[in-house]
Design a protein around this motif. Structure first.
Motif, PDB file in Angstrom:
ATOM      1  N   ALA A  55     -13.906  37.908 -22.230  1.00  0.00           N
ATOM      2  CA  ALA A  55     -15.281  37.909 -21.709  1.00  0.00           C
ATOM      3  C   ALA A  55     -15.306  38.495 -20.321  1.00  0.00           C
ATOM      4  N   LEU A  56     -14.217  38.024 -19.548  1.00  0.00           N
ATOM      5  CA  LEU A  56     -14.279  38.583 -17.877  1.00  0.00           C
ATOM      6  C   LEU A  56     -13.995  39.857 -17.784  1.00  0.00           C
ATOM      7  N   ILE A  57     -13.005  40.603 -18.524  1.00  0.00           N
ATOM      8  CA  ILE A  57     -12.809  42.042 -18.414  1.00  0.00           C
ATOM      9  C   ILE A  57     -13.983  42.853 -19.121  1.00  0.00           C
ATOM     10  N   TYR A  58     -14.560  42.291 -20.228  1.00  0.00           N
ATOM     11  CA  TYR A  58     -15.467  43.068 -20.632  1.00  0.00           C
ATOM     12  C   TYR A  58     -16.956  43.103 -19.473  1.00  0.00           C
ATOM     13  N   ALA A  59     -17.265  42.056 -19.162  1.00  0.00           N
ATOM     14  CA  ALA A  59     -18.280  41.767 -18.085  1.00  0.00           C
ATOM     15  C   ALA A  59     -17.942  42.701 -16.790  1.00  0.00           C
ATOM     16  N   THR A  60     -16.611  42.730 -16.542  1.00  0.00           N
ATOM     17  CA  THR A  60     -16.102  43.500 -15.149  1.00  0.00           C
ATOM     18  C   THR A  60     -16.365  44.968 -15.488  1.00  0.00           C
ATOM     19  N   VAL A  61     -16.161  45.657 -16.556  1.00  0.00           N
ATOM     20  CA  VAL A  61     -16.044  46.892 -16.929  1.00  0.00           C
ATOM     21  C   VAL A  61     -17.777  47.343 -16.804  1.00  0.00           C
ATOM     22  N   LEU A  62     -18.829  46.476 -17.365  1.00  0.00           N
ATOM     23  CA  LEU A  62     -20.253  46.597 -17.347  1.00  0.00           C
ATOM     24  C   LEU A  62     -20.481  46.560 -15.736  1.00  0.00           C
ATOM     25  N   ALA A  85     -19.606  35.182 -19.781  1.00  0.00           N
ATOM     26  CA  ALA A  85     -18.428  34.984 -19.350  1.00  0.00           C
ATOM     27  C   ALA A  85     -17.936  33.814 -18.681  1.00  0.00           C
ATOM     28  N   GLN A  86     -18.570  33.509 -17.577  1.00  0.00           N
ATOM     29  CA  GLN A  86     -18.459  32.226 -17.011  1.00  0.00           C
ATOM     30  C   GLN A  86     -18.719  31.066 -17.813  1.00  0.00           C
ATOM     31  N   GLU A  87     -19.575  30.941 -18.797  1.00  0.00           N
ATOM     32  CA  GLU A  87     -19.730  29.835 -19.589  1.00  0.00           C
ATOM     33  C   GLU A  87     -18.571  29.836 -20.627  1.00  0.00           C
ATOM     34  N   VAL A  88     -17.771  30.908 -20.786  1.00  0.00           N
ATOM     35  CA  VAL A  88     -16.851  30.782 -21.750  1.00  0.00           C
ATOM     36  C   VAL A  88     -15.529  30.361 -21.060  1.00  0.00           C
ATOM     37  N   CYS A  89     -15.426  30.601 -19.738  1.00  0.00           N
ATOM     38  CA  CYS A  89     -14.374  29.969 -18.816  1.00  0.00           C
ATOM     39  C   CYS A  89     -14.781  28.614 -18.653  1.00  0.00           C
ATOM     40  N   GLN A  90     -15.724  28.312 -18.401  1.00  0.00           N
ATOM     41  CA  GLN A  90     -16.366  26.709 -18.384  1.00  0.00           C
ATOM     42  C   GLN A  90     -15.682  25.955 -19.585  1.00  0.00           C
ATOM     43  N   ARG A  91     -15.602  26.418 -20.635  1.00  0.00           N
ATOM     44  CA  ARG A  91     -15.416  25.630 -21.914  1.00  0.00           C
ATOM     45  C   ARG A  91     -13.721  25.457 -21.940  1.00  0.00           C
ATOM     46  N   GLU A  92     -13.037  26.362 -21.192  1.00  0.00           N
ATOM     47  CA  GLU A  92     -11.645  26.314 -21.316  1.00  0.00           C
ATOM     48  C   GLU A  92     -11.045  25.477 -20.220  1.00  0.00           C
ATOM     49  N   LYS A  93     -12.218  25.093 -19.139  1.00  0.00           N
ATOM     50  CA  LYS A  93     -11.666  24.281 -18.040  1.00  0.00           C
ATOM     51  C   LYS A  93     -11.634  22.681 -18.586  1.00  0.00           C
ATOM     52  N   SER A  94     -10.865  21.709 -17.913  1.00  0.00           N
ATOM     53  CA  SER A  94     -11.090  20.542 -17.958  1.00  0.00           C
ATOM     54  C   SER A  94     -12.360  20.064 -17.956  1.00  0.00           C
ATOM     55  N   GLU A  95     -12.857  19.035 -18.582  1.00  0.00           N
ATOM     56  CA  GLU A  95     -13.940  18.444 -18.436  1.00  0.00           C
ATOM     57  C   GLU A  95     -14.088  17.753 -17.381  1.00  0.00           C
ATOM     58  N   THR A  96     -13.097  17.246 -16.413  1.00  0.00           N
ATOM     59  CA  THR A  96     -13.010  16.657 -15.268  1.00  0.00           C
ATOM     60  C   THR A  96     -13.470  17.491 -14.058  1.00  0.00           C
ATOM     61  N   VAL A  97     -13.220  18.678 -14.325  1.00  0.00           N
ATOM     62  CA  VAL A  97     -13.445  19.501 -13.012  1.00  0.00           C
ATOM     63  C   VAL A  97     -14.823  20.231 -13.103  1.00  0.00           C
ATOM     64  N   THR A  98     -15.614  19.729 -12.236  1.00  0.00           N
ATOM     65  CA  THR A  98     -16.977  20.573 -11.970  1.00  0.00           C
ATOM     66  C   THR A  98     -17.410  20.905 -10.659  1.00  0.00           C
ATOM     67  N   LEU A  99     -18.164  21.789 -10.532  1.00  0.00           N
ATOM     68  CA  LEU A  99     -18.483  22.274  -8.974  1.00  0.00           C
ATOM     69  C   LEU A  99     -19.133  21.248  -8.142  1.00  0.00           C
ATOM     70  N   THR A 115      -2.185  22.122 -17.425  1.00  0.00           N
ATOM     71  CA  THR A 115      -1.844  22.989 -18.397  1.00  0.00           C
ATOM     72  C   THR A 115      -2.005  24.495 -17.405  1.00  0.00           C
ATOM     73  N   HIS A 116      -0.931  25.658 -17.771  1.00  0.00           N
ATOM     74  CA  HIS A 116      -1.290  26.931 -17.312  1.00  0.00           C
ATOM     75  C   HIS A 116      -2.614  27.380 -17.918  1.00  0.00           C
ATOM     76  N   LEU A 117      -3.227  26.936 -18.986  1.00  0.00           N
ATOM     77  CA  LEU A 117      -4.344  27.597 -19.691  1.00  0.00           C
ATOM     78  C   LEU A 117      -5.636  27.088 -18.608  1.00  0.00           C
ATOM     79  N   VAL A 118      -5.504  25.808 -18.140  1.00  0.00           N
ATOM     80  CA  VAL A 118      -6.646  25.553 -17.464  1.00  0.00           C
ATOM     81  C   VAL A 118      -6.489  26.127 -16.143  1.00  0.00           C
ATOM     82  N   LEU A 119      -5.424  26.421 -15.402  1.00  0.00           N
ATOM     83  CA  LEU A 119      -5.196  27.130 -14.165  1.00  0.00           C
ATOM     84  C   LEU A 119      -5.884  28.454 -14.307  1.00  0.00           C
ATOM     85  N   HIS A 120      -5.588  29.073 -15.493  1.00  0.00           N
ATOM     86  CA  HIS A 120      -5.988  30.514 -15.645  1.00  0.00           C
ATOM     87  C   HIS A 120      -7.720  30.538 -15.863  1.00  0.00           C
ATOM     88  N   ALA A 121      -8.088  29.229 -16.366  1.00  0.00           N
ATOM     89  CA  ALA A 121      -9.670  29.285 -16.408  1.00  0.00           C
ATOM     90  C   ALA A 121      -9.984  28.909 -15.284  1.00  0.00           C
TER      91      ALA A 121
END
Length: 544
Positions: A55-62, A85-99, A115-121
């Motif tokens: 999602a991120l790279i696709y949006a970056t190209v556009l 893309a940001q919404e996709v990233c939000q789903r990958e994040k921990s539910e405890t992390v909000t802005l 998890t490293h997955l959450v850090l990437h998110a």
């Protein structure tokens, strides 16, 4: 016990899925950099709703496409895609992390089970917001830096980006950077991409903010931001030299800074050697994409905006060599194909023709006087304002409205100055010598011509440009005299009021190069006062 095994298996599975996604995105980027733009997007498109990196790279190209076209539809499409893309990233994040609470991110980082997955998110999420802010800035502030603020009104799928949110995104990058550099952090299999993303974010923040005027930068630093240019460059170099998903973005930002922004903003003389070093590995990986500008035009036919970028650079390359007909050819191509500023392109066509001898045949039978008269008809507004160079071109072309117009003496060289071209040729003595001869010939023609209402202005234009050439040639005393001659004519100038403050700024830069700091400060104060007087007549390229 089984729960522990299940968690371990889930972690292993997510890591494998993350690696698979990163590998696919790297392949898509390779296609993009080899000019297979549509194929790149097609490779990414199937997984843009499930994979944060797709999602991120696709949006970056556009977004890159939008930044080249300056078209509302492209900006809107890129903004909406980046929001998704940001919404996709939000789903990958921990539910405890909000802005809403940055402490939640700190707690997450401190947690042993992170998890490293959450850090990437987290990195992807912050990058989406960073790029959405860039899109908003592009749409609203593309014309000028006037009335800059940090809460930008957004359209194009980029809702207003409040200051507090920008600050939180910056803190996310900052905290993550400190975390991955800590002794307690264990690197995962995709660490190079995580680190590259963080380096890009912090590096981009620091380099970009360092370009702000000092008074604004002080306010931002007081608020907690960092505008350390050298630190930003260092992090971007780290990101560019690693084999990671953001290496291209880091390299592009550095190349833009070294070869373009330093000249346009007047913050330096560029770093050609450093730019060449950065390009070397990319030349090996993408040999067909970075040869000559002409080859760049031949390499692909999908995104014409790449052609326009090449045409623009070629136009100036031939300008520096005073190959007026070749420069006209590329200005003509731009006027036919590019939507950015037809007024500017038509003005440049007329300007190049006016540099040719009177009796020399004009390409396509065009006439410079008629072209100059057409310039105002192509006026346009972007984000509600006309580009400064377009307004300048229209003002300069006004004198051709008369039935017997007074020709501009060196319109190409004057516009070249507006794009900081004299700094670009400073290390090419033969090019400066050619410009100097053209200015001497133009000055002679002016002296032999009858006086008219434009005479003083035209002579001052030539004095300013001669001063720049003399400075490039190391003839500093003669350059100083040229700049002072413009200032001494302040009360006689009728139209080109920008000449006085600009000449004083050039004089102050000359003093700085000589170590005459106190004199430079005095001249800069004089330039400021002169500029304030000139604002009453709205001189070209003002920035109130």
């Amino acid at each position: 016990m089984s729960n522990g095994k299940d968690a371990s298996a889930a972690e292993t599975s997510s890591q494998m899925n993350l690696k698979e996604c990163l590998d696919e995105c790297m392949e898509a980027l390779d296609l993009f950099l080899n000019n297979h733009f549509n194929e790149s997007l097609e490779r990414l498109r199937p997984r843009v709703h499930e994979s944060m990196y797709h999602a991120l790279i696709y949006a970056t190209v556009l977004e890159m496409q939008a930044m080249m076209t300056f078209q509302h539809d492209d900006i809107s499409n890129a903004g909406n895609t980046m929001k998704s893309a940001q919404e996709v990233c939000q789903r990958e994040k921990s539910e405890t992390v909000t802005l809403k609470s940055f402490n939640s991110l700190k707690n997450l980082i401190d947690a042993k089970g992170t998890t490293h997955l959450v850090l990437h998110a987290e990195v992807c999420y912050a990058e989406c917001q960073l790029q959405r802010a860039a899109l908003t800035f592009l749409q609203v502030q593309i014309v000028s830096l006037k009335h800059r603020n940090l809460s930008l009104p957004g359209q194009c799928g980029c809702s207003a980006i409040p200051f507090v949110h920008i600050f939180i995104f910056y803190l996310i990058y900052k905290e993550l950077h400190a975390f991955i550099k800590s002794h307690s952090f264990l690197k995962g299999p995709s660490h190079v991409h995580l680190e590259g993303g963080i380096s890009f974010g912090i590096g981009a923040f620091n380099l970009t903010l360092s370009l702000f005027p000092p008074r604004i930068l002080k306010v931002l630093e007081f608020a907690g931001f960092s505008g350390d240019k050298e630190y930003g460059l260092s992090l971007l170099h780290d990101g560019a030299t690693g084999m990671n998903l953001r290496s291209m973005l880091c390299a592009l930002l550095l190349l833009c800074y070294y070869t373009f922004l330093t000249f346009i903003l007047g913050t330096g003389e560029g770093e050609v050697v450093e730019a060449e070093r950065l390009l070397k590995p990319f030349r090996l990986r993408y040999p067909r994409a970075v040869a000559l500008f002409e080859d760049g035009c031949k390499a692909q036919q999908t995104w014409k905006q790449f052609h326009h970028m090449c045409y623009w650079e070629l136009m100036w390359c031939f300008t520096y060599k005073q190959a007026w007909k070749m420069a006209y050819f590329y200005a003509d191509l731009l006027s036919q194909e590019s939507r950015w500023s037809k007024a500017m392109y038509v003005y440049m066509k007329a300007a190049y023709l006016s540099m040719l001898p009177k009796h020399e045949a004009r390409p396509f039978g065009e006439d410079e006087i008629e072209l100059f008269r057409q310039v105002p008809t192509f006026k346009q507004k972007i984000a509600g304002k006309s580009p400064p160079t377009e307004k300048f071109a229209i003002r300069k072309a006004r004198r051709y409205k008369a039935s017997s117009p007074v020709r501009l003496p060196v319109p190409v060289l004057e516009m070249m100055y507006m794009w900081n071209g004299f700094s670009m040729i400073s290390k090419r003595p033969e090019l400066t010598e050619g410009m100097m001869q053209t200015l001497v010939d133009a000055e002679r023609t002016l002296l032999e011509s009858p006086e008219n209402e434009y005479s003083v202005d035209d002579r001052c234009v030539i004095h300013l440009l001669k001063g720049l050439c003399l400075k490039n040639q190391g003839l500093l005393q003669a350059a100083e005299e040229c700049f002072n001659r413009v200032f001494s004519s302040e009360k006689k100038i009728k139209f080109d009021h920008y000449l006085v403050p600009n000449s004083l700024v050039e004089l102050s830069l000359l003093y700085i190069d000589q170590g005459r700091r106190d004199e430079a400060i005095k001249v800069l104060r004089k330039a400021k006062n002169t500029r304030c007087r000139c604002l009453l007549v709205k001189y070209s390229f003002e920035n109130s």
